[in-house]
Design an enzyme around this catalytic site. Structure first.
Site, PDB file in Angstrom:
ATOM      1  N   VAL A  42      25.230  71.504  36.578  1.00  0.00           N
ATOM      2  CA  VAL A  42      23.827  71.059  36.590  1.00  0.00           C
ATOM      3  C   VAL A  42      22.942  71.896  37.499  1.00  0.00           C
ATOM      4  O   VAL A  42      21.719  71.750  37.474  1.00  0.00           O
ATOM      5  CB  VAL A  42      23.727  69.569  36.994  1.00  0.00           C
ATOM      6  N   GLY A  43      23.527  72.776  38.323  1.00  0.00           N
ATOM      7  CA  GLY A  43      22.668  73.602  39.172  1.00  0.00           C
ATOM      8  C   GLY A  43      23.426  74.203  40.333  1.00  0.00           C
ATOM      9  O   GLY A  43      24.662  74.194  40.379  1.00  0.00           O
ATOM     10  N   ARG A  44      22.629  74.727  41.283  1.00  0.00           N
ATOM     11  CA  ARG A  44      23.183  75.310  42.504  1.00  0.00           C
ATOM     12  C   ARG A  44      22.519  74.671  43.708  1.00  0.00           C
ATOM     13  O   ARG A  44      21.373  74.233  43.635  1.00  0.00           O
ATOM     14  CB  ARG A  44      22.954  76.817  42.555  1.00  0.00           C
ATOM     15  N   GLY A  45      23.231  74.658  44.826  1.00  0.00           N
ATOM     16  CA  GLY A  45      22.679  74.135  46.066  1.00  0.00           C
ATOM     17  C   GLY A  45      22.558  75.233  47.093  1.00  0.00           C
ATOM     18  O   GLY A  45      22.488  76.415  46.768  1.00  0.00           O
ATOM     19  N   ALA A  46      22.508  74.839  48.356  1.00  0.00           N
ATOM     20  CA  ALA A  46      22.452  75.831  49.428  1.00  0.00           C
ATOM     21  C   ALA A  46      23.696  76.705  49.395  1.00  0.00           C
ATOM     22  O   ALA A  46      23.682  77.839  49.840  1.00  0.00           O
ATOM     23  CB  ALA A  46      22.328  75.132  50.779  1.00  0.00           C
ATOM     24  N   PHE A  47      24.760  76.159  48.886  1.00  0.00           N
ATOM     25  CA  PHE A  47      25.959  76.956  48.629  1.00  0.00           C
ATOM     26  C   PHE A  47      26.582  76.413  47.354  1.00  0.00           C
ATOM     27  O   PHE A  47      26.430  75.255  46.995  1.00  0.00           O
ATOM     28  CB  PHE A  47      26.956  76.848  49.793  1.00  0.00           C
ATOM     29  N   VAL A  49      28.259  75.832  43.399  1.00  0.00           N
ATOM     30  CA  VAL A  49      27.801  75.305  42.120  1.00  0.00           C
ATOM     31  C   VAL A  49      27.884  73.788  42.154  1.00  0.00           C
ATOM     32  O   VAL A  49      28.832  73.213  42.686  1.00  0.00           O
ATOM     33  CB  VAL A  49      28.667  75.858  40.968  1.00  0.00           C
ATOM     34  N   LYS A  63      30.065  69.505  44.529  1.00  0.00           N
ATOM     35  CA  LYS A  63      29.565  70.819  44.933  1.00  0.00           C
ATOM     36  C   LYS A  63      30.748  71.649  45.403  1.00  0.00           C
ATOM     37  O   LYS A  63      31.405  71.316  46.387  1.00  0.00           O
ATOM     38  CB  LYS A  63      28.522  70.674  46.036  1.00  0.00           C
ATOM     39  N   ASP A 156      15.265  73.377  55.544  1.00  0.00           N
ATOM     40  CA  ASP A 156      15.052  73.936  54.204  1.00  0.00           C
ATOM     41  C   ASP A 156      14.468  72.883  53.272  1.00  0.00           C
ATOM     42  O   ASP A 156      14.891  72.741  52.129  1.00  0.00           O
ATOM     43  CB  ASP A 156      16.365  74.478  53.641  1.00  0.00           C
TER      44      ASP A 156
END
Length: 606
Positions: A42-47, A49, A63, A156
């Protein structure tokens, strides 16, 4: 390895140590990866997938790190999430050790960024939603800042790191992977530059006030539905340089002063001048009293229906309620100055509004379709604005007084005629000689009042007059009238030219008495005057039409001039920026030479 030492100074512990014995150091549940059923990315975060998955019959987000370089950010987020417990912060269920991943609460609404700027169809949202999101964000951040023994700074904050649940009504903060590694992550992160406080990328000492700066940018973004500093473009360092030089997003037209003051305080260059997040929570909580409807789920265009129009105005923001319960007597062609009684999302693309104005319902509600207008007054005229920005135009009055503004407006004299929100109405002379307000696009010359429609006349338009005027159809008789011409075999009146039947009822020539010369003279004079009147009215209508064409041409010329001026100013600004950067480069170069020479001297002396 000492567990007590790791617990007391977790920031100094190595990533390997913390992964080897996380259950002894951090307070979280160790989850067997075999219990997780991964469904989709569904996406990427600060690190890493982020994937949607099933765990113990409920939706979760996992994550995973992709490389060893992300392990430190993983440890940071694991440590921070295991410390926090707040309704506006994403919940950590646990972590897996093989493979290394976090198991967290799943946000079905996606990120706030996707709601604001994602792929079509975009949802409608109200000013109440925008204010509620910012309030919830401030509550979550205030909780982080108040943590003991040491405050936690997110560093952030931005819409991609704010997730929505419960139909878009509840906001949760995520991505704590940058909490302790700001220099290596954020200064190289183009996606964070627009929300980053200047002291962060300047390398200065920073405090929790850097989150306050980011929050102020987010407030501007949810109100305008525009990406901050999007017009600057280029690499992230261009945005950083602009912010360093004092550039801030443009102020918003009609934004209530309390909100504008709070927002601009958050943007202050001096962190000490910014309010604390606790103060922001107090102010936003107070302001939310004037924004009802934040608990209504977001609605998407595909969910819109005409039948539900009257019920969804306040919850979806899909249209501006002109004739709501508090202002049912308000109706004016100049709707820019009519305060709406609900917090809707205002789309301001004039062409679309003009098309919508022709499709008014008789209930008196004006439905505004989604457009790409912007509520920012000082944005460049050529910029592609975002959709459905929050309409704050009437909130200031509601903040000043608890009762809504209810001064009666002058209504239309013709039913089901509403004018146009963005157009200045023209004064058109009606058939009875009285001025009547009409919208520019509606170039009808006259019309009978409601209830005055006769069997012989109707409200004619310019087109009718132009094609059936006295010069093209039946001109006024110049020869003497005789009784033979007065009636046909059916007894109908043929003495009056058909063109005059388009006149207002009280202006039409009446059939004369054939036995009276005086009546005949009056009739012929009346016909001549009616003919002259129609010519004048037709000419007025055509001149009005020509006027609008000239106004449109003038507007286009002004836009072209503004574009040219804007390009010249932008070019000059870029030249100045280039010169400034060149000067800065030379200074840095000289400093480098000095440092090298000093090092050489030291090496020579040693």
């Amino acid at each position: 390895m000492s567990t007590a030492s790791a617990a007391s100074s977790s920031s100094s512990s190595s990533a390997g140590e913390m992964i080897e014995a996380p259950s002894q150091v951090l307070n979280f549940e160790e989850i067997d990866y075999k219990e997780i059923e991964v469904e989709e990315v569904v996406g990427r975060g600060a690190f890493g997938v982020v994937c949607k998955a099933k765990w113990r019959a409920k939706d979760v987000a996992i994550k995973q790190i992709e490389s060893e370089s992300e392990r430190k950010a993983f440890i940071v987020e694991l440590r921070q999430l295991s410390r926090v417990n707040h309704p506006n912060i994403v919940k950590l269920y646990g972590a897996c050790l093989n493979p290394v991943c976090l198991v967290m609460e799943y946000a079905e609404g996606g990120s706030l960024y996707n709601v604001l700027h994602g792929a079509e169809p975009l949802p409608y949202y109200t000013a109440a939603h925008a204010m509620s999101w910012c309030l919830q964000c401030s509550q979550g951040v205030a909780y982080l800042h108040s943590m003991q023994p040491k405050a936690l700074i997110h560093r952030d904050l931005k819409p991609p790191n704010l997730l929505l649940v419960a139909g878009g009504t509840v906001l949760k903060i995520c991505d704590f992977g940058t909490a302790c590694d700001i220099q290596t992550h954020m200064t190289n992160n183009k996606g964070s530059a627009a929300w980053m406080a200047p002291e962060v990328f300047e390398g200065s000492n920073y405090s929790e006030k850097c989150d306050v700066f980011s929050w102020g940018i987010i407030l501007w973004e949810v109100i305008t539905r525009r990406k901050p500093f999007d017009e600057i473009g280029g690499p992230a360092f261009r945005i950083m340089w602009a912010v360093h030089n004092g550039t801030r997003p443009p102020l918003i037209k009609n934004l209530p002063k309390p909100i504008e003051s709070l927002m601009t305080r958050c943007w202050s260059k001096d962190p000490s001048q910014r309010p604390s997040m606790e103060e922001i929570v107090k102010i936003m909580t107070h302001l939310m009293r004037y924004f009802p409807g934040a608990d209504e789920p977001l609605q998407y265009p595909c969910q819109y229906s005409d039948e539900g129009q009257s019920n969804s105005a306040t919850s979806t923001g899909s249209f501006m309620d002109i004739a709501s319960t508090n202002t049912s007597n308000k109706s004016d062609t100049n709707m820019e100055q009519v305060p709406a009684t609900n917090d809707t999302i205002k789309r301001l693309e004039s062409k679309l509004l003009k098309n919508q104005a022709k499709q008014q319902s008789e209930s008196g509600r004006l439905s505004l379709g989604a457009s790409r207008g912007s509520s920012v007054e000082s944005l460049p005229p050529t910029s592609e604005g975002k959709r459905m920005s929050a309409d704050m135009s009437e909130i200031e009055a509601r903040i000043a007084a608890t009762t809504a503004y209810s001064k009666p407006k002058r209504g239309h004299r013709k039913t089901a005629s509403f004018g146009n929100i963005l157009d200045v109405p023209e004064i058109v002379i009606s058939g009875n000689g009285q001025p009547r307000r009409r919208s520019i696009q509606d170039l009808t010359v006259t019309g009978t009042e409601p209830g005055q429609v006769s069997s012989r006349s109707s409200s004619p338009s310019v087109r009718m007059i132009t094609t059936s005027g006295p010069t093209s159809e039946k001109p006024t008789r110049s020869h003497p009238w005789t009784p033979d011409d007065s009636t046909d075999t059916n007894g109908s009146d043929n003495s009056i030219p058909m063109a005059y039947l388009t006149l207002d009822h009280q202006l039409q020539p009446l059939a004369p008495c054939p036995n009276s010369k005086e009546s005949m003279a009056v009739f012929e004079q009346h016909c001549k005057m009616a003919q002259e009147y129609m010519k004048v009215q037709t000419e007025i209508a055509l001149l009005l039409q020509r006027k609008q064409e000239l106004v449109a041409e003038l507007d286009q010329d002004e836009k072209d001039q503004q574009n040219t001026s804007r390009l010249v100013q932008e070019h000059k600004k870029l030249l100045d920026e280039n010169k400034s950067l060149s000067t800065y480069y030379q200074q840095c170069k000289k400093q480098l030479e000095v440092i090298r020479s000093q090092q050489q001297k030291r090496q020579g002396t040693s």
